[in-house]
Structures are given as structure tokens and as C-alpha cells.
Enzyme design. Structure first.
Site, PDB file in Angstrom:
ATOM      1  N   PHE A 131     -68.833 -43.490  72.616  1.00  0.00           N
ATOM      2  CA  PHE A 131     -69.208 -44.083  73.905  1.00  0.00           C
ATOM      3  C   PHE A 131     -70.622 -44.630  73.786  1.00  0.00           C
ATOM      4  O   PHE A 131     -71.541 -43.893  73.433  1.00  0.00           O
ATOM      5  CB  PHE A 131     -69.153 -43.045  75.037  1.00  0.00           C
ATOM      6  CG  PHE A 131     -69.478 -43.641  76.387  1.00  0.00           C
ATOM      7  CD1 PHE A 131     -68.484 -44.193  77.185  1.00  0.00           C
ATOM      8  CD2 PHE A 131     -70.794 -43.674  76.855  1.00  0.00           C
ATOM      9  CE1 PHE A 131     -68.785 -44.768  78.416  1.00  0.00           C
ATOM     10  CE2 PHE A 131     -71.107 -44.253  78.089  1.00  0.00           C
ATOM     11  CZ  PHE A 131     -70.097 -44.795  78.870  1.00  0.00           C
ATOM     12  N   ASP A 177     -76.756 -43.374  67.910  1.00  0.00           N
ATOM     13  CA  ASP A 177     -76.843 -43.347  69.369  1.00  0.00           C
ATOM     14  C   ASP A 177     -77.097 -41.896  69.776  1.00  0.00           C
ATOM     15  O   ASP A 177     -76.187 -41.068  69.779  1.00  0.00           O
ATOM     16  CB  ASP A 177     -75.533 -43.885  69.972  1.00  0.00           C
ATOM     17  CG  ASP A 177     -75.540 -43.842  71.496  1.00  0.00           C
ATOM     18  OD1 ASP A 177     -76.373 -43.115  72.087  1.00  0.00           O
ATOM     19  OD2 ASP A 177     -74.688 -44.524  72.109  1.00  0.00           O
ATOM     20  N   LYS A 219     -80.860 -40.919  78.243  1.00  0.00           N
ATOM     21  CA  LYS A 219     -80.612 -39.954  79.313  1.00  0.00           C
ATOM     22  C   LYS A 219     -81.793 -39.034  79.669  1.00  0.00           C
ATOM     23  O   LYS A 219     -82.304 -39.115  80.767  1.00  0.00           O
ATOM     24  CB  LYS A 219     -79.335 -39.173  79.010  1.00  0.00           C
ATOM     25  CG  LYS A 219     -78.078 -40.035  79.210  1.00  0.00           C
ATOM     26  CD  LYS A 219     -76.805 -39.247  79.059  1.00  0.00           C
ATOM     27  CE  LYS A 219     -75.602 -39.962  79.623  1.00  0.00           C
ATOM     28  NZ  LYS A 219     -74.917 -40.866  78.696  1.00  0.00           N
TER      29      LYS A 219
HETATM   30  C1  LIG Z   1     -74.433 -42.198  78.647  1.00  0.00           C
HETATM   31  C2  LIG Z   1     -74.384 -42.773  77.285  1.00  0.00           C
HETATM   32  C3  LIG Z   1     -74.629 -44.134  77.052  1.00  0.00           C
HETATM   33  C4  LIG Z   1     -74.853 -45.109  78.169  1.00  0.00           C
HETATM   34  O1  LIG Z   1     -76.003 -44.813  78.885  1.00  0.00           O
HETATM   35  P1  LIG Z   1     -76.249 -45.472  80.339  1.00  0.00           P
HETATM   36  O2  LIG Z   1     -77.648 -45.075  80.664  1.00  0.00           O
HETATM   37  O3  LIG Z   1     -75.219 -44.892  81.245  1.00  0.00           O
HETATM   38  O4  LIG Z   1     -76.092 -46.947  80.167  1.00  0.00           O
HETATM   39  C5  LIG Z   1     -74.646 -44.585  75.747  1.00  0.00           C
HETATM   40  N1  LIG Z   1     -74.419 -43.744  74.722  1.00  0.00           N
HETATM   41  C6  LIG Z   1     -74.177 -42.440  74.894  1.00  0.00           C
HETATM   42  C7  LIG Z   1     -73.968 -41.563  73.716  1.00  0.00           C
HETATM   43  C8  LIG Z   1     -74.136 -41.908  76.188  1.00  0.00           C
HETATM   44  O5  LIG Z   1     -73.860 -40.616  76.371  1.00  0.00           O
END
Ligand SMILES: *Cc1c(COP(=O)(O)O)cnc(C)c1O
Length: 393
Positions: free
Chosen positions: A139, A224, A253
Site C-alpha cells: 500500500f 516505504d 504518518k
Molecule cells: C498510509 C500509508 C501511505 C499513504 O499515506 P497517506 O498519508 O494516507 O497518503 C503510504 N504508504 C504506507 C505504507 C502507508 O501505510
């Protein structure tokens, strides 16, 4: 306060992209949230791994209040003190040589993908080297580029065509990765610990193998760490535990403890091709959000803080291993990001826990995800484990 009226107002005026329980939260303190009826909830969601220092941390509150009263926004036309300070903190505490700031996780990944394309075009002089390899269960966000690299078809299909050029390989499968990564690949993007995808840990061999494949094919490796980074797994960066270093790392986050921020950390090779005007954002890394982030990074990077996270994480893991239920398939995770995989959907379990004053989330249909604030203590862990056990009985 009339909670029903607020819920009705939301339904009437807010585009319905979320399903929310019928609760209106009014304030928070540490690991607890309070609703409009005065009911207290133990927060094992942290606003999806965001409020790392808990709610209303006094030092964070003071920094934000003082900064708001001093200077909130000037745009990226000008310099500010908190912005430069945060950049130095992130770079000196990581593999990176430079940082690009934005406002969210999706934006941080969007930037990483753009930078990878430019490295291939400019530094390598290979204009056709535009491919991105991403993984099953991954994700990366909801904007068109980050979405293209997000695995779940349900998120992508209604909005196609998304950004072209992405190929998916199987997570933790190097044979599959080796088939996908080739001379056309400019970047490989992966979460060292998948969050939304079900709390899945990469194996060390997998990340090591991706590093080798990227080097062989002159592709950049992007970690990520939007969810798993910044202390969540018990080390400052999740990839430290693997001993594998990426070319870029994305954060968001928890970075500002509850205010919107994103960051793309890059090596000098990437920095060398990015010129003024290549990318940008009006709001990114203003003094207010950076003052908040400086408190979070300064606190979390301390060895004693991280040791406490590891200690409490070991205790949480131990308490979850003790849960008794035929419904449990597996308990897994890293640090304070834990998943309990169940035989069936966890939706009703989440509602029952909420009724009993514990907030938890899912990670996919069958996995219960626990992401308490990093300041969580043993008593709260005992409480959460007891509530989950009651809900399973
Ligand atoms: C939440 C998340 C995103 C996206 O972040 P947003 O601030 O909601 O755009 C991207 N990568 C990972 C691993 C995430 O958990």
C-alpha cells in the site's frame, strides 16, 4: 454535545468515502481518547500509527502552540528555522544526504517515483527506463502514481487509467521479483513491514535480494516506511533491523505526531539530478508542522526511548501469544505494529472491542492490527490484551 446531530451533519455534508462508528471524539490524553458522552477509550490505533507520542503530549502541545503564535506559514518561497532543523535531524539520523518535504505518505511516494524517473532519464541517460516494480499486499497511497503501485485492485480499478509502468511481483518471493526487475526498471518500491496489507514482515533474504537486483539493473530501491518507520518497529527506521540500505525512504504518518507531513529521504545520487522547480508544494514543511516534527524526531531517536519501545513491544507480543482462541491463525508483527490473523473477518471483533473501550483497526479483512502510541506502557497492554481475550471468548 448532541453526538447524533454531529453524525447527521457529517452524513449530510461530507462526501461519504469513510465508514465511521457512531462516536464523536472530543479530546485525548496519552493513550486515551474521550467521546462526547465522556466515555474513555484505550487507543491502540494512534490514528493509524500517527500519534506516536500519544494525544496531547505536553512538550508537543507547547511547541505547536508557541510556533502557532510565532509563525505558521510562509510557503516554500522562504527559509524558516524549524524547517532547516527538521531536515538536519532526519538526514543526520539516517542513510540519506538530503530530504524533500511534502504533506502525506502518498505525496512522499509520488515524489520518490518522480525522482527515480528523473535519475534514469538524466543521470543514466536512459529515457525508456521508466518501469516501477511494486509488490503484492503493498500500500503506497491514493494519488494516481502511488495508487498505481498499490496492490489492491479495488482501490485502482474505478480510477483507471492510473500511472502506467508499474509491474507487481510477489512479496517475499525473490524469484518473482527477479522476473519483474529488468533493464527498464527505474525503481523498486517496498514496505519493509507491510501495514495495510496485513502486517507482513519482509524476510531479510527478500530485502537483501532486492538490493542486489536493484544494483544489478541500476534501479533505485525505495523503502516505504510511512507506517513502519520512526520507532514503530523498535529501531528508528524499520530497515535498520535488516541491515539493508535503500536509495530513498518515504516517511509520513508519525513524523509530526498528528499534523500532516511527508518526507522523501534520498541519497546524493538522487539529489544530484533534482533541480529547483522540478517538484514542490505550497504547504510542505511549514514552520508549524516542523516544530511539531522536531519534538517527535528528537524524542523518538533517543536510545532509551527506542529501548523502551522494544521492551514494551516484547511484552505486547508475549501477551498476544497468550491469547486463547481457535479463531486465531497467527500473531505477527514488528515492535508496536502487531497483527492478529483470524480465520474470519475481524469487523465485529473491532466493534465489540470498541464497546468495551478499546480501539483497534484491521489490516485487510482477517487481520486485527494493533498500533498503540509508542509511549504505551505495560498496564495499558494488559488492559488491551484482556479486552481482546474477552472479545474472543
Ligand atoms: C498510509 C500509508 C501511505 C499513504 O499515506 P497517506 O498519508 O494516507 O497518503 C503510504 N504508504 C504506507 C505504507 C502507508 O501505510
Amino acid at each position: 454535545m448532541d453526538a447524533a446531530a454531529i453524525i447527521n451533519q457529517e452524513a449530510n455534508y461530507v462526501l461519504q468515502t469513510y465508514v465511521r462508528p457512531e462516536i464523536v471524539f472530543t479530546h485525548g490524553e496519552g493513550a486515551y481518547l474521550f467521546d462526547s458522552e465522556g466515555k474513555r477509550y484505550l487507543d491502540f490505533t494512534s490514528g493509524i500509527a500517527v500519534t506516536a507520542l500519544g494525544h496531547s503530549d505536553p512538550e508537543w502541545v507547547t511547541a505547536v502552540a508557541q510556533q502557532a503564535a510565532t509563525l505558521t506559514h510562509v510557503s516554500n518561497l522562504y527559509h524558516t528555522v524549524p524547517h532547516a532543523e527538521l531536515a538536519e535531524k532526519l538526514v543526520t539520523n539516517s542513510f540519506a544526504d538530503k530530504v524533500y518535504f511534502c504533506n502525506s505518505g502518498a505525496e512522499a511516494n509520488e515524489a520518490a517515483l518522480k525522482f527515480a524517473r528523473k535519475v534514469a532519464k538524466v543521470a543514466l541517460n536512459m529515457p525508456d527506463k521508466t518501469g516501477i516494480v511494486a509488490f503484492s499486499g503493498g500500500f503506497h497511497g491514493r494519488t494516481m502514481g502511488a495508487l498505481a503501485a498499490t496492490y489492491k485492485t479495488q482501490y485502482r480499478e474505478p480510477f483507471q487509467p492510473v500511472m502506467p509502468g508499474v509491474v507487481f511481483a510477489d512479496f517475499n518471493d525473490l524469484v518473482s521479483a527477479a522476473q519483474a526487475i529488468d533493464a527498464h526498471t527505474c525503481a523498486v518500491i517496498v514496505e519493509p513491514v507491510q501495514g495495510e496489507g496485513g502486517v507482513n514482515l519482509a524476510t531479510p533474504e527478500f530485502l537483501e535480494g532486492l538490493r542486489v537486483l536493484c544494483d544489478q539493473h541500476q534501479a533505485l530501491l525505495i523503502f516505504d516506511e510511512v507506517q513502519c518507520g520512526l520507532g514503530r518497529t523498535g529501531t528508528l527506521w524499520a530497515h535498520e533491523a535488516y541491515g539493508v540500505t535503500p536509495d530513498m525512504m518515504t516517511l509520513a504518518k508519525p513524523l509530526a505526531g498528528g499534523l500532516p507531513i511527508g518526507a522523501t529521504l534520498v541519497t546524493q545520487t538522487v539529489a544530484d539530478v533534482i533541480k529547483p522547480g522540478d517538484h514542490g508544494s505550497t504547504f510542505a514543511a511549514g514552520p508549524l508542522v516542523c516544530a511539531a516534527a522536531n519534538v517527535v524526531v528528537e524524542r523518538v531517536r533517543q536510545a532509551a526511548f527506542l529501548a523502551q519501545v522494544r521492551d514494551n513491544a516484547a511484552y505486547l507480543h508475549h501477551r498476544l501469544q497468550m491469547l486463547e482462541s481457535d479463531e486465531i491463525v497467527a500473531v505477527r508483527g514488528a515492535g508496536l505494529l502487531m497483527g492478529i490473523e483470524m480465520k474470519t473477518a475481524v469487523g465485529s471483533l473491532i466493534s465489540r472491542a470498541r464497546d468495551k473501550g478499546l480501539l483497534v483497526i484491521n489490516a485487510g479483512p482477517n487481520v486485527l492490527r494493533l498500533a498503540p502510541p509508542l509511549i504505551i506502557g505495560r498496564d495499558a497492554i494488559d488492559t488491551a490484551a484482556a479486552v481482546i481475550q474477552e472479545c474472543l471468548a
